[in-house]
Design a protein around this motif. Structure first.
Motif, PDB file in Angstrom:
ATOM      1  N   ILE A 148     -26.491  52.265  34.718  1.00 56.36           N
ATOM      2  CA  ILE A 148     -26.323  50.758  34.406  1.00 56.36           C
ATOM      3  C   ILE A 148     -26.683  49.969  33.079  1.00 56.36           C
ATOM      4  CG2 ILE A 148     -26.125  48.501  35.341  1.00 56.36           C
ATOM      5  CD1 ILE A 148     -25.965  49.776  38.111  1.00 56.36           C
ATOM      6  N   GLN A 149     -28.151  50.174  33.029  1.00 61.83           N
ATOM      7  CA  GLN A 149     -28.923  49.772  32.058  1.00 61.83           C
ATOM      8  C   GLN A 149     -28.664  50.502  30.663  1.00 61.83           C
ATOM      9  OE1 GLN A 149     -30.856  47.135  32.208  1.00 61.83           O
ATOM     10  NE2 GLN A 149     -30.057  46.985  34.486  1.00 61.83           N
ATOM     11  N   ALA A 150     -28.213  51.567  30.768  1.00 65.77           N
ATOM     12  CA  ALA A 150     -27.754  52.213  29.506  1.00 65.77           C
ATOM     13  C   ALA A 150     -26.262  51.990  28.955  1.00 65.77           C
ATOM     14  CB  ALA A 150     -28.010  53.695  29.453  1.00 65.77           C
ATOM     15  N   SER A 151     -25.529  51.433  29.853  1.00 65.89           N
ATOM     16  CA  SER A 151     -24.142  51.224  29.689  1.00 65.89           C
ATOM     17  C   SER A 151     -23.545  49.769  29.280  1.00 65.89           C
ATOM     18  CB  SER A 151     -23.184  51.767  30.713  1.00 65.89           C
ATOM     19  OG  SER A 151     -23.664  50.953  31.947  1.00 65.89           O
ATOM     20  N   ARG A 152     -22.565  49.800  28.591  1.00 63.54           N
ATOM     21  CA  ARG A 152     -21.988  48.588  27.945  1.00 63.54           C
ATOM     22  C   ARG A 152     -20.710  48.401  28.347  1.00 63.54           C
ATOM     23  NH1 ARG A 152     -26.808  47.937  27.845  1.00 63.54           N
ATOM     24  NH2 ARG A 152     -28.232  47.284  26.292  1.00 63.54           N
ATOM     25  N   MET A 198     -19.948  51.510  36.256  1.00 63.07           N
ATOM     26  CA  MET A 198     -21.419  51.955  37.044  1.00 63.07           C
ATOM     27  C   MET A 198     -21.803  51.143  37.901  1.00 63.07           C
ATOM     28  SD  MET A 198     -21.788  54.933  35.321  1.00 63.07           S
ATOM     29  CE  MET A 198     -20.124  55.072  35.517  1.00 63.07           C
ATOM     30  N   THR A 199     -21.656  49.796  37.844  1.00 60.05           N
ATOM     31  CA  THR A 199     -22.281  48.762  38.578  1.00 60.05           C
ATOM     32  C   THR A 199     -21.425  48.802  39.970  1.00 60.05           C
ATOM     33  OG1 THR A 199     -23.096  47.284  36.806  1.00 60.05           O
ATOM     34  CG2 THR A 199     -22.736  46.181  38.862  1.00 60.05           C
ATOM     35  N   LYS A 200     -20.162  48.621  39.948  1.00 57.30           N
ATOM     36  CA  LYS A 200     -19.320  48.896  41.082  1.00 57.30           C
ATOM     37  C   LYS A 200     -19.629  50.175  41.840  1.00 57.30           C
ATOM     38  CE  LYS A 200     -16.959  45.025  41.004  1.00 57.30           C
ATOM     39  NZ  LYS A 200     -16.992  44.016  42.008  1.00 57.30           N
ATOM     40  N   GLU A 201     -19.751  51.077  41.109  1.00 51.11           N
ATOM     41  CA  GLU A 201     -19.987  52.211  41.765  1.00 51.11           C
ATOM     42  C   GLU A 201     -21.547  52.296  42.665  1.00 51.11           C
ATOM     43  OE1 GLU A 201     -18.620  56.488  42.933  1.00 51.11           O
ATOM     44  OE2 GLU A 201     -17.637  54.550  41.842  1.00 51.11           O
ATOM     45  N   ALA A 202     -22.405  51.970  41.835  1.00 52.30           N
ATOM     46  CA  ALA A 202     -23.874  51.907  42.521  1.00 52.30           C
ATOM     47  C   ALA A 202     -23.545  50.908  43.948  1.00 52.30           C
ATOM     48  CB  ALA A 202     -24.701  51.183  41.344  1.00 52.30           C
ATOM     49  N   GLU A 203     -22.842  49.635  43.778  1.00 55.16           N
ATOM     50  CA  GLU A 203     -22.892  48.864  44.729  1.00 55.16           C
ATOM     51  C   GLU A 203     -22.433  49.357  46.016  1.00 55.16           C
ATOM     52  OE1 GLU A 203     -20.699  45.501  43.093  1.00 55.16           O
ATOM     53  OE2 GLU A 203     -22.516  44.712  42.222  1.00 55.16           O
TER      54      GLU A 203
END
Length: 214
Positions: free
Chosen positions: A188-192, A199-204
């Motif tokens: 998440i931190q490495a993506s924009r 990435m955020t939705k997947e991690a959640e």
């Protein structure tokens, strides 16, 4: 077309009329119009797609792009909207302007989303050699249970967020949730832009906020 796009197009149109009314050179008018359109497109499309990091802005941007399937597909897949994914993919695959390699990218994303390894494998063979092809090849290896081969295969990927996302999936499948959450947070931190949204939705879906914050 959303309200902001309408306002931009109307403003450009009126500005063009004013310049022509004042007997400005056609070349100058076209140059100004093209430059203004490019700036507007960068601000309202390219920036959120590639560089935005605020989830609320990304969500609003993607949610309002039903009329642009090549953008809306990110929202539909990230939020697991199965019916809308099917409809959007159908539009993308039936677009006569899209190249074979572009359609292969769409098909690979769809195959990965549906966990359809036959479709994904077929699409990968038609993709151009790139980080994205290696990314999907690694997903295939992971789905087949070849975690060590997958780990070795992803090392050639230049995009950091892709490597972290794949490592997170490998560790999650091995039930190493703490390590997986750490990699997911790094992805998440490495993506924009839209990649960060996905990435955020997947991690959640897989990890708690506490796990991602560690």
């Amino acid at each position: 077309m959303d309200r902001r796009e309408v306002i931009i197009y109307v403003a450009v149109f009126l500005f063009t009329l004013v310049m022509l009314w004042n007997d400005q050179s056609i070349i100058l008018v076209l140059g100004v119009v093209l430059f203004t359109t490019l700036i507007a497109f960068t601000i309202h499309v390219i920036y959120p797609m590639a560089w935005e990091t605020r989830m609320n802005r990304l969500d609003a941007f993607l949610r309002n792009k039903q009329h642009k399937p090549y953008i809306y597909i990110f929202y539909a897949t990230a939020n697991r909207l199965d019916e809308e994914v099917e409809q959007t993919i159908e539009k993308l695959m039936s677009d006569p302007r899209a190249s074979k390699s572009t359609k292969a990218n769409y098909q690979a994303a769809y195959g990965s989303y549906r966990k359809d390894m036959f479709t994904l494998r077929k699409a990968v063979r038609e993709m151009r050699r790139s980080d994205y092809r290696t990314y999907y090849e690694t997903i295939l290896l992971t789905e087949e249970g070849n975690s060590e081969r997958a780990r070795a295969h992803l090392t050639s990927i230049k995009k950091e967020w892709m490597r972290f996302a794949l490592l997170a999936e490998i560790e999650r499948r091995l039930n190493h949730l703490e390590q997986a959450a750490e990699y997911a947070s790094k992805a998440i931190q490495a993506s924009r832009g839209v990649n960060r949204y996905i990435m955020t939705k997947e991690a959640e879906r897989y990890y708690t906020k506490e796990q991602l914050a560690q």
